[in-house]
Design a protein around this motif. Structure first.
Motif, PDB file in Angstrom:
ATOM      1  N   ARG A 126    -172.362 -82.268  79.673  1.00  0.00           N
ATOM      2  CA  ARG A 126    -172.962 -81.048  80.196  1.00  0.00           C
ATOM      3  C   ARG A 126    -174.393 -81.298  80.632  1.00  0.00           C
ATOM      4  O   ARG A 126    -175.086 -82.149  80.078  1.00  0.00           O
ATOM      5  CB  ARG A 126    -172.965 -79.950  79.109  1.00  0.00           C
ATOM      6  N   ALA A 127    -174.829 -80.505  81.644  1.00  0.00           N
ATOM      7  CA  ALA A 127    -176.219 -80.593  82.102  1.00  0.00           C
ATOM      8  C   ALA A 127    -177.015 -79.505  81.386  1.00  0.00           C
ATOM      9  O   ALA A 127    -177.111 -78.379  81.852  1.00  0.00           O
ATOM     10  CB  ALA A 127    -176.276 -80.402  83.608  1.00  0.00           C
ATOM     11  N   ARG A 128    -177.534 -79.813  80.201  1.00  0.00           N
ATOM     12  CA  ARG A 128    -178.273 -78.831  79.410  1.00  0.00           C
ATOM     13  C   ARG A 128    -179.717 -78.763  79.897  1.00  0.00           C
ATOM     14  O   ARG A 128    -180.305 -79.775  80.256  1.00  0.00           O
ATOM     15  CB  ARG A 128    -178.264 -79.218  77.936  1.00  0.00           C
ATOM     16  N   ASP A 129    -180.310 -77.571  79.841  1.00  0.00           N
ATOM     17  CA  ASP A 129    -181.725 -77.427  80.199  1.00  0.00           C
ATOM     18  C   ASP A 129    -182.551 -77.655  78.937  1.00  0.00           C
ATOM     19  O   ASP A 129    -182.087 -77.402  77.840  1.00  0.00           O
ATOM     20  CB  ASP A 129    -182.012 -76.002  80.689  1.00  0.00           C
ATOM     21  N   SER A 130    -183.799 -78.124  79.128  1.00  0.00           N
ATOM     22  CA  SER A 130    -184.644 -78.173  77.942  1.00  0.00           C
ATOM     23  C   SER A 130    -185.285 -76.790  77.828  1.00  0.00           C
ATOM     24  O   SER A 130    -185.802 -76.242  78.798  1.00  0.00           O
ATOM     25  CB  SER A 130    -185.695 -79.273  78.062  1.00  0.00           C
ATOM     26  N   ASP A 131    -185.195 -76.201  76.663  1.00  0.00           N
ATOM     27  CA  ASP A 131    -185.751 -74.862  76.489  1.00  0.00           C
ATOM     28  C   ASP A 131    -186.263 -74.701  75.070  1.00  0.00           C
ATOM     29  O   ASP A 131    -186.134 -75.610  74.255  1.00  0.00           O
ATOM     30  CB  ASP A 131    -184.699 -73.790  76.837  1.00  0.00           C
ATOM     31  N   ASP A 132    -186.861 -73.548  74.809  1.00  0.00           N
ATOM     32  CA  ASP A 132    -187.352 -73.257  73.469  1.00  0.00           C
ATOM     33  C   ASP A 132    -186.166 -72.664  72.689  1.00  0.00           C
ATOM     34  O   ASP A 132    -185.853 -71.472  72.810  1.00  0.00           O
ATOM     35  CB  ASP A 132    -188.517 -72.263  73.574  1.00  0.00           C
TER      36      ASP A 132
END
Ligand code: AMP
Ligand code: MG
Length: 190
Positions: A126-132
């Protein structure tokens, strides 16, 4: 019978927790897959591009998926309380969607932000986003509570901490068992 919505930030392991409850006789439906099938007809080719589409388009696809799923009974719906889009947190269960589905309960699968970060880094599919992640989980609680308030659904929590998948599955099963007992009680009174 009953309708259960299961939510959790990407990578928390909600699909794993849910799959373990298949023996309860529920059908599992994935909201993202239902949306993606509609989106593919319009030329979207990657699942992880859905949340980057213009918000109006996402909401239209979301509405279509919600209406489809709203016609089903006896399902566990794998979805998100909020989706991080480039323009902010989109509610996964806005009024029109949650009222179409009318869940009995909304479950939040949660873990520590570091645990989730670590799981995401291992999943290359999966293409996960970096987030808080901590913030995203707080937003999810608030959005889930808002959805519960509009429908009278209960809200339950399933901690899915590292090396504790058995605990997560047990907690989830307990929620399902109580729902089934409640449904049987209602039937016996009819
Ligand atoms: P998933 O595989 O569960 O992460 O779902 C794939 C994608 O479907 C998500 O990244 C979102 O773009 C979309 N999606 C899933 N559930 C919802 C929802 N309730 N509302 C809006 N978009 C959703
Ligand atoms: Mg999943």
């Amino acid at each position: 019978m009953s309708i259960v919505i299961v939510t959790g930030v990407p990578g928390v392991g909600k699909s794993t927790v849910m799959n373990a409850a298949k023996d309860f006789g529920y059908n599992i439906v994935n909201f993202g897959t239902t949306m993606f099938e509609e989106a593919q007809k319009e030329g979207v080719s990657k699942r992880d591009d859905l949340r980057k589409l213009p918000v109006d388009v996402q909401k239209r696809l979301q509405r279509q998926a919600g209406e489809k799923i709203g016609q089903m009974d006896n399902v566990i719906v794998d979805t998100h309380a909020s989706i991080l889009t480039p323009s902010g947190y989109l509610p996964g269960l806005p009024e029109w969607t949650v009222k179409a589905i009318m869940p009995n309960t909304i479950v939040l699968v949660e873990a520590l932000p570091d645990e989730i970060e670590n799981r995401r880094s291992k999943d290359t599919s999966r293409a996960r986003d970096s987030d808080d992640i901590g913030l995203h989980q707080r937003i999810n609680r608030e959005y889930a509570i808002a959805a519960a308030f509009m429908t009278g659904a209960t809200v339950g929590f399933v901690p899915n901490n590292d090396n504790k998948i058995d605990v997560a599955v047990e907690e989830f099963k307990k929620i399902l068992e109580k729902l089934i007992l409640f449904a049987e009680l209602i039937l016996s009174q009819m």
